[in-house]
Design an enzyme around this catalytic site. Structure first.
Site, PDB file in Angstrom:
ATOM      1  CG  ASP A   1     -19.728  21.995 -23.449  1.00  0.00           C
ATOM      2  OD1 ASP A   1     -18.812  21.568 -24.167  1.00  0.00           O
ATOM      3  OD2 ASP A   1     -19.546  22.802 -22.528  1.00  0.00           O
TER       4      ASP A   1
ATOM      5  CG  ASP B   1     -17.027  25.745 -23.761  1.00  0.00           C
ATOM      6  OD1 ASP B   1     -17.894  24.904 -23.466  1.00  0.00           O
ATOM      7  OD2 ASP B   1     -16.195  26.167 -22.939  1.00  0.00           O
TER       8      ASP B   1
ATOM      9  CB  SER C   1     -20.053  26.493 -20.898  1.00  0.00           C
ATOM     10  OG  SER C   1     -19.913  25.126 -20.816  1.00  0.00           O
ATOM     11  CG  HIS C   2     -23.615  24.182 -19.564  1.00  0.00           C
ATOM     12  ND1 HIS C   2     -22.466  24.752 -19.075  1.00  0.00           N
ATOM     13  CD2 HIS C   2     -24.527  24.307 -18.593  1.00  0.00           C
ATOM     14  CE1 HIS C   2     -22.672  25.183 -17.854  1.00  0.00           C
ATOM     15  NE2 HIS C   2     -23.928  24.934 -17.533  1.00  0.00           N
TER      16      HIS C   2
ATOM     17  CG  ASP D   1     -15.563  22.970 -21.524  1.00  0.00           C
ATOM     18  OD1 ASP D   1     -16.751  22.714 -21.782  1.00  0.00           O
ATOM     19  OD2 ASP D   1     -15.209  23.935 -20.815  1.00  0.00           O
ATOM     20  NE  ARG D   2     -20.393  21.745 -18.778  1.00  0.00           N
ATOM     21  CZ  ARG D   2     -21.273  21.922 -17.802  1.00  0.00           C
ATOM     22  NH1 ARG D   2     -22.352  21.178 -17.755  1.00  0.00           N
ATOM     23  NH2 ARG D   2     -21.089  22.836 -16.890  1.00  0.00           N
TER      24      ARG D   2
ATOM     25  CE  LYS E   1     -16.152  21.355 -18.243  1.00  0.00           C
ATOM     26  NZ  LYS E   1     -16.019  22.606 -17.513  1.00  0.00           N
TER      27      LYS E   1
HETATM   28  C1  G16 Z   1     -17.915  25.167 -15.572  1.00  0.00           C
HETATM   29  C2  G16 Z   1     -16.634  24.879 -14.864  1.00  0.00           C
HETATM   30  C3  G16 Z   1     -16.686  23.513 -14.238  1.00  0.00           C
HETATM   31  C4  G16 Z   1     -17.903  23.371 -13.356  1.00  0.00           C
HETATM   32  C5  G16 Z   1     -19.146  23.702 -14.138  1.00  0.00           C
HETATM   33  C6  G16 Z   1     -20.400  23.744 -13.293  1.00  0.00           C
HETATM   34  O1  G16 Z   1     -18.050  24.324 -16.665  1.00  0.00           O
HETATM   35  O2  G16 Z   1     -15.539  24.928 -15.750  1.00  0.00           O
HETATM   36  O3  G16 Z   1     -15.516  23.351 -13.513  1.00  0.00           O
HETATM   37  O4  G16 Z   1     -18.004  22.080 -12.851  1.00  0.00           O
HETATM   38  O5  G16 Z   1     -19.014  24.981 -14.723  1.00  0.00           O
HETATM   39  O6  G16 Z   1     -20.280  24.781 -12.387  1.00  0.00           O
HETATM   40  P1  G16 Z   1     -21.482  25.232 -11.482  1.00  0.00           P
HETATM   41  O7  G16 Z   1     -21.913  24.006 -10.731  1.00  0.00           O
HETATM   42  O8  G16 Z   1     -20.881  26.298 -10.625  1.00  0.00           O
HETATM   43  O9  G16 Z   1     -22.587  25.717 -12.392  1.00  0.00           O
HETATM   44  P2  G16 Z   1     -18.445  24.905 -18.089  1.00  0.00           P
HETATM   45  O10 G16 Z   1     -18.477  23.718 -18.982  1.00  0.00           O
HETATM   46  O11 G16 Z   1     -19.786  25.560 -17.865  1.00  0.00           O
HETATM   47  O12 G16 Z   1     -17.377  25.897 -18.401  1.00  0.00           O
END
Ligand code: G16
Length: 544
Positions: free
Chosen positions: A278, A280, A113-114, A282-283, A377
């Site tokens: 981000d 991938d 992801s990010h 989704d953000r 998302k």
């Molecule tokens: C993931 C999850 C989200 C979550 C985020 C932050 O996002 O899919 O539901 O809100 O991580 O999680 P944490 O606070 O546990 O770091 P992504 O975009 O990283 O896949």
């Protein structure tokens, strides 16, 4: 097809976090590490034989090697169709859509992801089930359990597949489709939003915009949809070429990491609308000229305005937000008599509610929002939602946000992250907070009187499964909140998150700068958690 059984020994650190297994690339490159985990997933699923699997990732370093390994393991485990994004690329929401559209058994999405990418940065993998959404804890617990005892995996003896040419072919009964990663997703977007109105609004220059793909997966998606289909001028999408290391940046769409975009939007050259996505896809981060829309506000505004969007014009069933997300959407739900659910952090918790048609929109403070169109998302969906809203309401982003606050009040919001904290110290902080909880209710700290203090435990209303220890909540009589949580996506030590939220109703209070408005709450959070003394940190690593 010849199948080899390869002996291996288990690793003890393959417990999936908030969103799949995320580790340093060097961890994934250890002998048999990825293969063990993939085999553990397949061993935990009912029966992969004769099923179809979607496969792709955000293009980060190690994506291509991982895909070649997974193809061979999937073939050996009896899958009979693999649907793979060209170049090994698929955004997370596009993968979710492809699973649903093709009625696939599931999908493997490769992304951290990010988190930053590159040889010494992060890689990740997660399994999505047939509804297109992330596997629930029932599955991820099973994957982990299996990974602790695995001693062999199966691999088909195949040459590497050409990932770069769109094609459909069979290798000894295994059908492989290398597809354009964008087309199906773009078609879906055109069924949700008013593309004619958007084209007209952009060509008449009523809407000017800038989209920062942060050298991550949304580059090709945004160029196709915003520039080619909706006619935005070339160059609207910046940093549009996906790179294995995201150009050395951090593909995290917030005011800290998308700094260039934020500066543009607070200058006199600001277009009407800007957004970033981000790693991938989704953000999303949404900005208007001279305004940043918090993800929590964005969700609330979407819920209040859904009727302007063709796909939701007949009404929405309900809304959901993750626990640390501000209560702004709750206020909309209350006003419009809509069911509103509070779930733990992690998109996987929305899946059951969406499948049961209890909600149509959902979102999180961590720059994520989405709807029932997929089970992830969706960054570009959120961008198109906002563009459609601006085009329909003929108002600026700032006007839309300010009108919303006037009607519902404002939840002034901020998150303070302490990254790479020693795990033992982080656990001690939480144990200390747990001990404090029973003593807090009824206490007063200036204008803040504590209404409740607990540790969030969620019972899924559909399957009744229980998820414990999902964050510590302190709620105040004036509607404000402090939440403490440990991140489940970091790869170094522990990341401690403090979520702060202050509700204000008076127009004179709307324009306050968040850190100032929240100063007393921030101090109280630091005092209760003793975070500074215990970590030796003078300030948070990141404030968003
Ligand atoms: C993931 C999850 C989200 C979550 C985020 C932050 O996002 O899919 O539901 O809100 O991580 O999680 P944490 O606070 O546990 O770091 P992504 O975009 O990283 O896949």
């Amino acid at each position: 097809m010849n199948i080899k059984t390869i002996s291996s020994s288990p690793y003890d650190d393959q417990k999936p976090g908030t969103s799949g297994l995320r580790k340093k690339v060097t961890v994934f490159q250890q002998p048999h590490y990825l293969a063990n985990f993939v085999q553990s997933i397949f061993d935990s699923l009912d029966n992969c034989f004769g099923q179809s699997l979607v496969l792709g990732g955000d293009g980060r370093y190690y994506n291509r090697e991982a895909i070649q390994i997974i193809i061979k393991i999937a073939a050996a485990n009896g899958f009979n169709e693999l649907i793979i994004g060209q170049g090994g690329l698929l955004s997370t929401p596009a993968a979710s859509h492809l699973i649903r559209k093709n009625k696939a058994y599931g999908g493997l999405i490769l992304s951290a992801s990010h988190n930053a990418g590159g040889p010494t940065e992060d890689f990740g993998i997660k399994y999505n089930i047939s509804n297109g959404g992330p596997a629930s804890e029932k599955y991820t617990d099973a994957f982990f359990k299996r990974s602790l005892e695995i001693n062999a995996y199966k691999m088909a003896e195949l040459d590497d597949i050409d990932l770069d040419t769109q094609a459909e072919f069979k290798i000894k009964g295994l059908k492989i489709r290398i597809i354009d990663p964008v087309t199906d997703y773009a078609e879906l977007m055109a069924t949700i939003f008013d593309f004619d109105l958007l084209k007209e609004s952009i060509s008449s220059q009523y809407i000017s915009l800038c989209f920062d793909a942060m050298h991550a997966i949304t580059g090709p998606y945004a160029k196709r949809i915003l520039e080619e289909m909706l006619g935005a001028p070339k160059g609207t999408v910046i940093n549009g070429e996906p790179l294995e290391d995201f150009g050395g940046g951090h593909p995290d769409p917030n005011l800290v990491h998308a700094k260039e975009l934020a500066q543009l939007m607070f200058s006199d050259k600001a277009p009407v609308f800007a957004a970033a996505s981000d790693g991938d896809g989704d953000r999303n981060m949404v900005l208007g000229a001279n305004i940043f829309v918090t993800p929590s506000d964005s969700l609330a505004i979407m819920a209040a305005n859904a009727h302007y969007i063709p796909a939701y014009s007949k009404g929405i069933r309900g809304v959901a937000r993750s626990m640390p997300t501000s209560q702004a959407v709750d206020r909309v739900a209350k006003a419009y008599n809509l069911p509103c659910f509070e779930t733990p952090t992690g998109w996987k918790f929305f899946g059951n509610l969406l499948d049961a048609d209890k909600i149509t929109l959902c979102g999180e403070e961590s720059f994520g929002s989405g709807s029932n169109h997929v089970r992830e998302k969706d960054g570009l969906w959120a961008v198109l939602f906002w563009l459609n809203l601006i085009a329909k309401r003929r108002q600026s982003v700032a006007d839309i946000v300010h009108e919303h606050w006037q009607k519902f009040g404002r939840d002034i919001y901020s998150r303070h992250d302490y990254e790479a904290v020693d795990s033992e110290i982080a656990n001690d902080i939480f144990n200390h907070l747990r001990e404090l909880l029973p003593t807090l209710t009824g206490k007063n700290f200036d204008e803040y009187a504590i209404n409740y203090a607990d540790e969030f435990c969620y019972q899924d209303p559909i399957d009744n499964s229980i998820s414990e220890q999902q964050g510590i909540r302190i709620g105040f009589k004036n509607g404000s909140r402090i939440v403490f949580r440990l991140s489940g996506t970091g790869t170094v030590g522990a990341t401690l998150r403090i979520y702060l939220e202050k509700f204000v109703k008076e127009k004179t209070e709307y324009q306050q700068e968040p850190q100032q408005a929240l100063a007393n709450l921030i101090e109280l959070a630091e005092q209760l958690s003793e975070i500074k003394q215990r970590t030796g940190r003078l300030e948070p690593t990141v404030i968003t």
